[in-house]
Scaffold this motif. Sequence first.
Motif, PDB file in Angstrom:
ATOM      1  N   ALA A 150     -13.769 -35.661  17.118  1.00 45.92           N
ATOM      2  CA  ALA A 150     -12.722 -35.591  18.127  1.00 45.92           C
ATOM      3  C   ALA A 150     -11.367 -35.412  17.452  1.00 45.92           C
ATOM      4  CB  ALA A 150     -12.733 -36.863  18.960  1.00 45.92           C
ATOM      5  N   ALA A 151     -10.588 -34.474  17.962  1.00 46.71           N
ATOM      6  CA  ALA A 151      -9.297 -34.161  17.366  1.00 46.71           C
ATOM      7  C   ALA A 151      -8.158 -34.570  18.277  1.00 46.71           C
ATOM      8  CB  ALA A 151      -9.203 -32.663  17.086  1.00 46.71           C
ATOM      9  N   SER A 152      -7.071 -34.987  17.666  1.00 50.90           N
ATOM     10  CA  SER A 152      -5.857 -35.264  18.420  1.00 50.90           C
ATOM     11  C   SER A 152      -4.958 -34.047  18.346  1.00 50.90           C
ATOM     12  CB  SER A 152      -5.145 -36.478  17.832  1.00 50.90           C
ATOM     13  OG  SER A 152      -4.684 -36.161  16.526  1.00 50.90           O
TER      14      SER A 152
ATOM     15  N   TYR B 268     -18.249 -35.044   6.880  1.00 57.52           N
ATOM     16  CA  TYR B 268     -16.834 -34.983   7.209  1.00 57.52           C
ATOM     17  C   TYR B 268     -16.543 -33.738   8.034  1.00 57.52           C
ATOM     18  CZ  TYR B 268     -16.396 -38.190   3.227  1.00 57.52           C
ATOM     19  OH  TYR B 268     -16.518 -39.253   2.356  1.00 57.52           O
ATOM     20  N   CYS B 269     -15.685 -33.863   9.027  1.00 54.26           N
ATOM     21  CA  CYS B 269     -15.178 -32.664   9.669  1.00 54.26           C
ATOM     22  C   CYS B 269     -13.776 -32.380   9.128  1.00 54.26           C
ATOM     23  CB  CYS B 269     -15.182 -32.760  11.177  1.00 54.26           C
ATOM     24  SG  CYS B 269     -13.960 -33.844  11.901  1.00 54.26           S
TER      25      CYS B 269
ATOM     26  N   TRP C  98      -8.654 -33.763   7.402  1.00 51.50           N
ATOM     27  CA  TRP C  98      -9.998 -34.290   7.208  1.00 51.50           C
ATOM     28  C   TRP C  98     -10.193 -35.586   7.975  1.00 51.50           C
ATOM     29  CZ3 TRP C  98     -13.668 -31.852   4.134  1.00 51.50           C
ATOM     30  CH2 TRP C  98     -13.204 -30.758   3.397  1.00 51.50           C
ATOM     31  N   GLY C  99     -11.414 -35.785   8.468  1.00 53.11           N
ATOM     32  CA  GLY C  99     -11.756 -37.047   9.077  1.00 53.11           C
ATOM     33  C   GLY C  99     -12.184 -38.058   8.029  1.00 53.11           C
TER      34      GLY C  99
ATOM     35  N   VAL D  48      -2.932 -32.938  12.843  1.00 53.76           N
ATOM     36  CA  VAL D  48      -4.219 -33.097  13.509  1.00 53.76           C
ATOM     37  C   VAL D  48      -4.914 -34.308  12.918  1.00 53.76           C
ATOM     38  CG1 VAL D  48      -6.472 -32.073  13.953  1.00 53.76           C
ATOM     39  CG2 VAL D  48      -4.442 -30.616  13.922  1.00 53.76           C
ATOM     40  N   GLN D  49      -5.377 -35.180  13.761  1.00 57.97           N
ATOM     41  CA  GLN D  49      -6.187 -36.307  13.314  1.00 57.97           C
ATOM     42  C   GLN D  49      -7.612 -36.111  13.802  1.00 57.97           C
ATOM     43  OE1 GLN D  49      -3.977 -39.778  14.734  1.00 57.97           O
ATOM     44  NE2 GLN D  49      -3.015 -39.978  12.725  1.00 57.97           N
ATOM     45  N   LEU D  50      -8.553 -36.381  12.932  1.00 58.51           N
ATOM     46  CA  LEU D  50      -9.962 -36.129  13.216  1.00 58.51           C
ATOM     47  C   LEU D  50     -10.763 -37.417  13.089  1.00 58.51           C
ATOM     48  CD1 LEU D  50     -10.276 -32.887  11.051  1.00 58.51           C
ATOM     49  CD2 LEU D  50      -9.866 -33.020  13.508  1.00 58.51           C
TER      50      LEU D  50
END
Length: 120
Positions: free
Chosen positions: A23-25, A95-96, A110-111, A2-4
Amino acid sequence: QVQLVESGGGLVQTGDSLRLSCAASGRTFSFYGMGWFRQAPGKEREFVSAITTTGVNTFYTDSVKGRFTISRDNVKKTVYLQMNSLKPEDTAVYYCAAKFGDNGGAYTYWGQGTQVTVSS
């Protein structure tokens, strides 16, 4: 994986509002519990808020209860943090983060963070 990516930070005055987005991938966003954390200069990173996979349950640290609202849109793969009545002590990098499922455990993704600055 997951990328944030966070967005929505900025410089505001005391009492103003901001809405952060993350926004998440990936195709399994709905499987992840999401959280918001923040780190002020010279301080450790602290928990701000969290939301379960379905969005039914939310959690807040005491200092933001009644002012911040976390929400998520699993179709848009985005988690939000609505921040109202901002105070100078809310100044931090936000941070999300994501963790699989709703059970306990560490956040694994983590973003990069978004800066929120509240002037007095």
